[in-house]
Design a protein around this motif. Structure first.
Motif, PDB file in Angstrom:
ATOM      1  N   ASP A 187       0.614  -1.300  -0.334  1.00  0.00           N
ATOM      2  CA  ASP A 187       0.047  -0.018  -0.124  1.00  0.00           C
ATOM      3  C   ASP A 187       0.854   1.110   0.250  1.00  0.00           C
ATOM      4  N   ARG A 205       1.195 -11.514   3.206  1.00  0.00           N
ATOM      5  CA  ARG A 205      -0.106 -10.608   2.184  1.00  0.00           C
ATOM      6  C   ARG A 205      -0.430 -11.409   1.071  1.00  0.00           C
ATOM      7  N   MET A 213      -0.106 -14.986   1.083  1.00  0.00           N
ATOM      8  CA  MET A 213      -1.067 -15.929   1.277  1.00  0.00           C
ATOM      9  C   MET A 213      -2.725 -15.491   1.988  1.00  0.00           C
ATOM     10  N   HIS A 214      -3.272 -14.062   1.776  1.00  0.00           N
ATOM     11  CA  HIS A 214      -4.227 -13.394   3.056  1.00  0.00           C
ATOM     12  C   HIS A 214      -4.678 -13.474   1.814  1.00  0.00           C
ATOM     13  N   GLY A 261      -8.239 -16.060  -3.430  1.00  0.00           N
ATOM     14  CA  GLY A 261      -9.358 -17.485  -3.021  1.00  0.00           C
ATOM     15  C   GLY A 261      -7.363 -18.020  -4.172  1.00  0.00           C
ATOM     16  N   SER A 312      -3.977 -18.052  -4.048  1.00  0.00           N
ATOM     17  CA  SER A 312      -3.875 -18.085  -2.778  1.00  0.00           C
ATOM     18  C   SER A 312      -3.081 -19.269  -3.293  1.00  0.00           C
ATOM     19  N   THR A 313      -4.332 -20.267  -3.457  1.00  0.00           N
ATOM     20  CA  THR A 313      -4.040 -21.828  -3.168  1.00  0.00           C
ATOM     21  C   THR A 313      -2.886 -22.394  -4.161  1.00  0.00           C
ATOM     22  N   PHE A 351       0.218 -21.619  -3.423  1.00  0.00           N
ATOM     23  CA  PHE A 351       0.335 -22.714  -1.694  1.00  0.00           C
ATOM     24  C   PHE A 351       0.865 -24.062  -2.506  1.00  0.00           C
ATOM     25  N   ARG A 352      -0.010 -24.520  -3.496  1.00  0.00           N
ATOM     26  CA  ARG A 352       0.742 -25.546  -4.278  1.00  0.00           C
ATOM     27  C   ARG A 352       1.711 -25.901  -5.043  1.00  0.00           C
TER      28      ARG A 352
END
Lengths: 231, 231
Positions: free
Chosen positions: A26, A117, A119-120, A124, A127-128, A131-132
């Motif tokens: 930001d 940030r 990951m949060h 959707g 993020s997935t 992670f994967r």
DNA sequence: TGTACATCAGTGAACGCGCGTTCACTGATGTAC
DNA sequence: TGTACATCAGTGAACGCGCGTTCACTGATGTAC
């Protein structure tokens, strides 16, 4: 010089990497990014369709490097013909590679924060996917390696162990990063170094001291809680 | 009902606490805060002279509670007449009180994140003051306690041990918090629980499991690396 | 090869929106005589 | 007690600024005949 990029997309990624790492998402404006990369304000939207996407690509680019380094380090340990790999060498690889990867790259001190940030983010999907493709492979590879070098361990025990190790790594990375942005003659700096002397060392020494400590601490715990079963 | 506050300053602090914790500083607007607290937009500036100050006071208010709980828990352990305090009981107090304090309060899941912002704030003064009055007392008290129950430990060893424990606590707090904001039927959720089964438990059980693990892991390490000297 | 047109990377200026903040104000409470 | 004034918490509307984004554009490169 040959190092100077002229591809505006690359220039933007480079500028964004260091600015985002220093100030957070930001706090960096598109105008600032454009100025640092020496491109037009409209370039960010032209090349990345929005600030958010640029951020995402910065994260990905950095993390691919980090992931591959971690995996290579592990393979090196497992494939070593000189000495048989053991729990300590796997743990040390995990600790050392993560510390180096997160602290040694000049701009990347706070990529743990940026990652948080990402990951949060509510997107959707991204993020997935992140992670994967970025987190899981490393986690899986090291879990498998631990099981390999100490077969008596159970999957869930490995999860707990990994969590304790990663938690320590993050914490020591954060400590260094916090110190890094403090004026060396300020009160905060003095107090931090006094409370935690290792922060007074140069980066290379800090990394070594921390790697030694986390490895020793974790190995002592592992060997005590889940000793090698001798048949 | 008697619980309803009518003091607009209190109403704002309450609304700000939960909104900041959920969305972070930048993502909450003054209009949103005012609406949630059922006060005028101008009220934030009237009572706190700016958004930044409101944030600061929210953090302080929360952390005073946390600090005092931690100190009380330690005193209870040290003052216990029933059983002689030992390293394990001090470590367990540190772990359990921090987990409960950071996870049990409904709104406070992400106060670790907010705290990070506060510590990084460039205000200098507020940062130093916060560190000295909120972080140091707890750190000092537990360090002294550890020295008391195991006099063979040296100050610097205690610093390393505390860092490893606190790192683990933060990590497990963050894990829960990350999971908390995920839809229960989403891919991310399923993967996280699969990789780390404890996250599938309700909060109370999670806290107990984590407290047990961190205490056991850390005690094993401490006893192995710095065993009690028997004279 | 030369000309006419299409494509495309990149640009400068402007737009509109949401933000934190300000300010002139209101109406209630306190104070002086 | 009654009146006149001062103080104060709280407000609604408006302000100005900086942001991310858009859009009509330019000039260079590629393509067709």
């Amino acid at each position: 010089m040959s190092e100077e990029k002229h591809d505006p997309k690359e220039k933007l990624l480079d500028a964004a990497e260091s600015l985002f790492a220093c100030k957070g998402f930001d706090e960096v404006s598109i105008r600032e990014l454009a100025a640092a990369a020496d491109v037009n304000v409209a370039a960010v939207n032209y090349h990345f369709q929005g600030k958010e996407n640029l951020f995402h690509e910065v994260i990905i680019r950095r993390f691919v490097v980090q992931r591959d380094r971690s995996l290579e380090a592990l393979e090196k340990v497992l494939g070593s013909t000189k000495e048989k790999p053991n729990v300590a060498s796997v743990v040390r690889a995990l600790v050392e590679e993560n510390l180096k990867g997160t602290l040694s790259v000049p701009t990347s001190g706070s990529f743990m924060t940026l990652l948080a940030r990402e990951m949060h983010s509510q997107h959707g999907h991204s993020s997935t996917a992140f992670f994967r493709e970025m987190v899981m492979p490393v986690f899986q590879a090291y879990s498998t390696a631990l099981l390999q070098v100490r077969p008596s361990l159970q999957q869930e025990q490995i999860s707990w162990i990994m969590a304790s190790i990663i938690g320590q790594i993050h914490h020591f990375v954060t400590r260094w990063h916090k110190k890094k942005f403090l004026p060396e003659d300020g009160d905060d700096f003095k107090i931090m170094v006094q409370v935690f002397p290792a922060l007074g060392q140069p980066l290379e020494e800090y990394i070594q001291l921390v790697a030694d400590h986390i490895t020793a601490f974790s190995m002592a715990a592992i060997d005590s809680l889940y000793p090698e079963v001798v048949e």
